[in-house]
Motif scaffolding. Sequence first.
Motif, PDB file in Angstrom:
ATOM      1  N   ALA A  81      47.676  47.206  82.398  1.00  0.00           N
ATOM      2  CA  ALA A  81      48.724  46.594  83.214  1.00  0.00           C
ATOM      3  C   ALA A  81      48.190  45.445  84.063  1.00  0.00           C
ATOM      4  CB  ALA A  81      49.355  47.650  84.119  1.00  0.00           C
ATOM      5  N   THR A  82      48.962  44.361  84.100  1.00  0.00           N
ATOM      6  CA  THR A  82      48.644  43.242  84.990  1.00  0.00           C
ATOM      7  C   THR A  82      49.653  43.127  86.119  1.00  0.00           C
ATOM      8  OG1 THR A  82      49.916  41.667  83.647  1.00  0.00           O
ATOM      9  CG2 THR A  82      47.574  41.949  83.114  1.00  0.00           C
ATOM     10  N   ALA A  83      50.688  43.954  86.103  1.00  0.00           N
ATOM     11  CA  ALA A  83      51.717  43.936  87.147  1.00  0.00           C
ATOM     12  C   ALA A  83      51.751  45.286  87.854  1.00  0.00           C
ATOM     13  CB  ALA A  83      53.082  43.620  86.549  1.00  0.00           C
ATOM     14  N   ASP A  84      51.890  45.250  89.168  1.00  0.00           N
ATOM     15  CA  ASP A  84      51.940  46.476  89.960  1.00  0.00           C
ATOM     16  C   ASP A  84      53.353  46.808  90.438  1.00  0.00           C
ATOM     17  OD1 ASP A  84      49.055  46.796  89.962  1.00  0.00           O
ATOM     18  OD2 ASP A  84      49.010  45.119  91.387  1.00  0.00           O
ATOM     19  N   ILE A  85      54.139  45.783  90.742  1.00  0.00           N
ATOM     20  CA  ILE A  85      55.465  45.998  91.312  1.00  0.00           C
ATOM     21  C   ILE A  85      56.393  44.872  90.871  1.00  0.00           C
ATOM     22  CG2 ILE A  85      54.892  44.747  93.447  1.00  0.00           C
ATOM     23  CD1 ILE A  85      56.676  46.770  94.971  1.00  0.00           C
ATOM     24  N   GLY A  86      57.680  45.198  90.704  1.00  0.00           N
ATOM     25  CA  GLY A  86      58.662  44.189  90.320  1.00  0.00           C
ATOM     26  C   GLY A  86      59.939  44.349  91.116  1.00  0.00           C
ATOM     27  N   ASP A  87      60.751  43.310  91.069  1.00  0.00           N
ATOM     28  CA  ASP A  87      62.050  43.284  91.749  1.00  0.00           C
ATOM     29  C   ASP A  87      63.103  43.045  90.686  1.00  0.00           C
ATOM     30  OD1 ASP A  87      63.705  43.182  94.144  1.00  0.00           O
ATOM     31  OD2 ASP A  87      63.909  41.036  93.769  1.00  0.00           O
ATOM     32  N   VAL A  88      64.027  44.002  90.510  1.00  0.00           N
ATOM     33  CA  VAL A  88      64.986  43.932  89.408  1.00  0.00           C
ATOM     34  C   VAL A  88      66.406  44.145  89.907  1.00  0.00           C
ATOM     35  CG1 VAL A  88      63.298  44.738  87.709  1.00  0.00           C
ATOM     36  CG2 VAL A  88      64.759  46.417  88.875  1.00  0.00           C
ATOM     37  N   GLY A  89      67.369  43.640  89.151  1.00  0.00           N
ATOM     38  CA  GLY A  89      68.760  43.956  89.421  1.00  0.00           C
ATOM     39  C   GLY A  89      68.949  45.458  89.373  1.00  0.00           C
ATOM     40  N   ILE A  90      69.847  45.973  90.216  1.00  0.00           N
ATOM     41  CA  ILE A  90      69.964  47.419  90.392  1.00  0.00           C
ATOM     42  C   ILE A  90      70.209  48.157  89.077  1.00  0.00           C
ATOM     43  CG2 ILE A  90      72.422  47.279  90.938  1.00  0.00           C
ATOM     44  CD1 ILE A  90      72.032  49.623  92.868  1.00  0.00           C
ATOM     45  N   ALA A  91      70.898  47.534  88.143  1.00  0.00           N
ATOM     46  CA  ALA A  91      71.177  48.199  86.866  1.00  0.00           C
ATOM     47  C   ALA A  91      69.906  48.521  86.100  1.00  0.00           C
ATOM     48  CB  ALA A  91      72.095  47.329  86.011  1.00  0.00           C
ATOM     49  N   PHE A  92      68.829  47.778  86.363  1.00  0.00           N
ATOM     50  CA  PHE A  92      67.588  47.990  85.649  1.00  0.00           C
ATOM     51  C   PHE A  92      66.727  49.092  86.250  1.00  0.00           C
ATOM     52  CE2 PHE A  92      68.869  43.904  84.109  1.00  0.00           C
ATOM     53  CZ  PHE A  92      68.398  43.857  82.812  1.00  0.00           C
ATOM     54  N   GLY A  93      67.058  49.539  87.477  1.00  0.00           N
ATOM     55  CA  GLY A  93      66.313  50.634  88.076  1.00  0.00           C
ATOM     56  C   GLY A  93      66.389  51.904  87.242  1.00  0.00           C
ATOM     57  N   PRO A  94      67.617  52.377  86.941  1.00  0.00           N
ATOM     58  CA  PRO A  94      67.744  53.561  86.096  1.00  0.00           C
ATOM     59  C   PRO A  94      67.141  53.383  84.709  1.00  0.00           C
ATOM     60  CG  PRO A  94      69.795  53.139  87.266  1.00  0.00           C
ATOM     61  CD  PRO A  94      68.912  51.941  87.491  1.00  0.00           C
ATOM     62  N   ILE A  95      67.243  52.175  84.150  1.00  0.00           N
ATOM     63  CA  ILE A  95      66.652  51.924  82.827  1.00  0.00           C
ATOM     64  C   ILE A  95      65.141  52.095  82.888  1.00  0.00           C
ATOM     65  CG2 ILE A  95      66.203  50.153  81.083  1.00  0.00           C
ATOM     66  CD1 ILE A  95      68.960  48.994  81.700  1.00  0.00           C
ATOM     67  N   ALA A  96      64.527  51.541  83.950  1.00  0.00           N
ATOM     68  CA  ALA A  96      63.074  51.665  84.108  1.00  0.00           C
ATOM     69  C   ALA A  96      62.658  53.124  84.218  1.00  0.00           C
ATOM     70  CB  ALA A  96      62.622  50.893  85.343  1.00  0.00           C
ATOM     71  N   LYS A  97      63.430  53.898  84.961  1.00  0.00           N
ATOM     72  CA  LYS A  97      63.125  55.322  85.116  1.00  0.00           C
ATOM     73  C   LYS A  97      63.251  56.050  83.779  1.00  0.00           C
ATOM     74  CE  LYS A  97      64.621  59.528  87.539  1.00  0.00           C
ATOM     75  NZ  LYS A  97      65.586  60.098  88.517  1.00  0.00           N
ATOM     76  N   GLU A  98      64.343  55.783  83.061  1.00  0.00           N
ATOM     77  CA  GLU A  98      64.577  56.437  81.775  1.00  0.00           C
ATOM     78  C   GLU A  98      63.482  56.106  80.766  1.00  0.00           C
ATOM     79  OE1 GLU A  98      68.443  55.214  80.554  1.00  0.00           O
ATOM     80  OE2 GLU A  98      69.449  56.204  82.237  1.00  0.00           O
ATOM     81  N   LYS A  99      62.943  54.898  80.855  1.00  0.00           N
ATOM     82  CA  LYS A  99      61.885  54.487  79.938  1.00  0.00           C
ATOM     83  C   LYS A  99      60.523  55.049  80.339  1.00  0.00           C
ATOM     84  CE  LYS A  99      62.384  51.694  77.103  1.00  0.00           C
ATOM     85  NZ  LYS A  99      62.712  51.824  75.653  1.00  0.00           N
ATOM     86  N   GLY A 100      60.459  55.753  81.473  1.00  0.00           N
ATOM     87  CA  GLY A 100      59.197  56.320  81.931  1.00  0.00           C
ATOM     88  C   GLY A 100      58.217  55.281  82.420  1.00  0.00           C
ATOM     89  N   LEU A 101      58.726  54.221  83.063  1.00  0.00           N
ATOM     90  CA  LEU A 101      57.881  53.107  83.473  1.00  0.00           C
ATOM     91  C   LEU A 101      57.575  53.076  84.959  1.00  0.00           C
ATOM     92  CD1 LEU A 101      59.654  50.270  81.418  1.00  0.00           C
ATOM     93  CD2 LEU A 101      57.604  51.567  80.791  1.00  0.00           C
ATOM     94  N   THR A 102      58.141  54.002  85.729  1.00  0.00           N
ATOM     95  CA  THR A 102      58.077  53.876  87.183  1.00  0.00           C
ATOM     96  C   THR A 102      57.256  54.968  87.851  1.00  0.00           C
ATOM     97  OG1 THR A 102      60.210  55.027  87.245  1.00  0.00           O
ATOM     98  CG2 THR A 102      60.237  52.630  87.440  1.00  0.00           C
ATOM     99  N   LEU A 103      56.629  54.575  88.944  1.00  0.00           N
ATOM    100  CA  LEU A 103      55.917  55.509  89.813  1.00  0.00           C
ATOM    101  C   LEU A 103      56.790  55.737  91.043  1.00  0.00           C
ATOM    102  CD1 LEU A 103      53.233  57.011  90.562  1.00  0.00           C
ATOM    103  CD2 LEU A 103      52.553  54.891  91.710  1.00  0.00           C
ATOM    104  N   PRO A 104      57.230  56.966  91.297  1.00  0.00           N
ATOM    105  CA  PRO A 104      58.117  57.199  92.443  1.00  0.00           C
ATOM    106  C   PRO A 104      57.362  57.102  93.757  1.00  0.00           C
ATOM    107  CG  PRO A 104      57.559  59.291  91.410  1.00  0.00           C
ATOM    108  CD  PRO A 104      56.976  58.203  90.528  1.00  0.00           C
ATOM    109  N   TYR A 105      58.037  56.534  94.744  1.00  0.00           N
ATOM    110  CA  TYR A 105      57.474  56.512  96.096  1.00  0.00           C
ATOM    111  C   TYR A 105      58.593  56.317  97.109  1.00  0.00           C
ATOM    112  CZ  TYR A 105      54.981  55.199 100.320  1.00  0.00           C
ATOM    113  OH  TYR A 105      54.537  55.154 101.609  1.00  0.00           O
ATOM    114  N   LYS A 106      58.701  57.271  98.021  1.00  0.00           N
ATOM    115  CA  LYS A 106      59.699  57.196  99.084  1.00  0.00           C
ATOM    116  C   LYS A 106      59.016  56.706 100.362  1.00  0.00           C
ATOM    117  CE  LYS A 106      62.544  60.992  97.290  1.00  0.00           C
ATOM    118  NZ  LYS A 106      63.213  62.279  97.619  1.00  0.00           N
TER     119      LYS A 106
END
Length: 364
Positions: free
Chosen positions: A101-126
């Motif tokens: 990976a060369t990217a650590d964090i991104g900013d996406v339109g809200i519709a892409f948040g659930p897509i990223a999660k479904e694809k198993g691409l995200t690290l959760p952090y509250k």
Amino acid sequence: MTIQKWWKKGLVGALAIAMLAACSDGSSSANKEVDSNLSLEEVVNKAKEEGEVHSVGMPDTWANWVETWEELGTEYGIKHTDTDMSSAEELAKFEAEKDDATADIGDVGIAFGPIAKEKGLTLPYKTSYWDEIPGWAKDDEGHWVVGYTGTISFITDKNNVKNPPKSWEDLKNSDYKVSIGDALTANQAHFAILAAAMAFGGDESNIQPGIDFFAELAKEDRLQGGDPNVATLEKGEIEVAIVWDFNALGYRSQIDESRFDIVIPAESSVTSGYATVINKYAKNPHAAMLAREYILSDAGQENLAKGYARPIRENVKLSDEVKALLLPAEMYKNTKTIKNQKQWEETTKQIPQLYQEQVLIHAK
């Protein structure tokens, strides 16, 4: 700060899904296990050890990100780089690179948040501000969270229009020409259609009232082509444009504060947001966590507001000077959010054909 082409980040539909699918090899395991349930002090210490963060879709000129990156550098010694790209491209990059990976964090339109999660691409952090984020603007597990919002607005050139419209009815009953840009591809234009639909009884599952509204404008030869942006507005080529409030405010500030009237239409409008997603495969995951923490802090939220983006935290403390950059809060009293994101994803796939067949067919 200069704000241009915000809508490009939100392109949705079949192309985006196809891009993601094309890059997938079915893997969903990160190259290392990262504990995201750390104290803020632990996150800060680990972030300082990493010493750098690499973002995508978060350039200096967008929403005044520059001040946030500078302050992370000054306060924590975090060096930053960004590669600007659309939401779909960001997720495709996360998935294609995986363990390298060369990217650590991104900013996406809200519709892409659930897509990223479904694809198993995200690290959760509250973050420590989690309870102050509205439910619609975050994932329950922390896989994505909105940092700032946009609401569809009218920007009217008073050099061309004597009585700027304040509502959809005003616009409907006028003879002003209206621009929303390219509704075949632009996310901003899709939301303009949705906002009109909501004003006339529709929603994300019933876009027809919005299509009908713009079809009538086309029949009356009141629908302008071309992209509503700084150049076209400055030249006086546009009478009324329907754009995100942050775009409208940014354009006005760059051209002439006294020349343009900006309002949220009185009956109703739609509010959406842009969310941070932390790459599951990030090489600097704690620096990415710290970046999200800072974005949602008072300082980070104020930085976004300086770029005309409305902070997601309603109780954030903004200086009077920064508050004055934004539209009055009372303008937003009738705004709505999308209740069913999956339905909206499906609707956006249908809009290009509907717009082509029912609106553009009448364009002169």
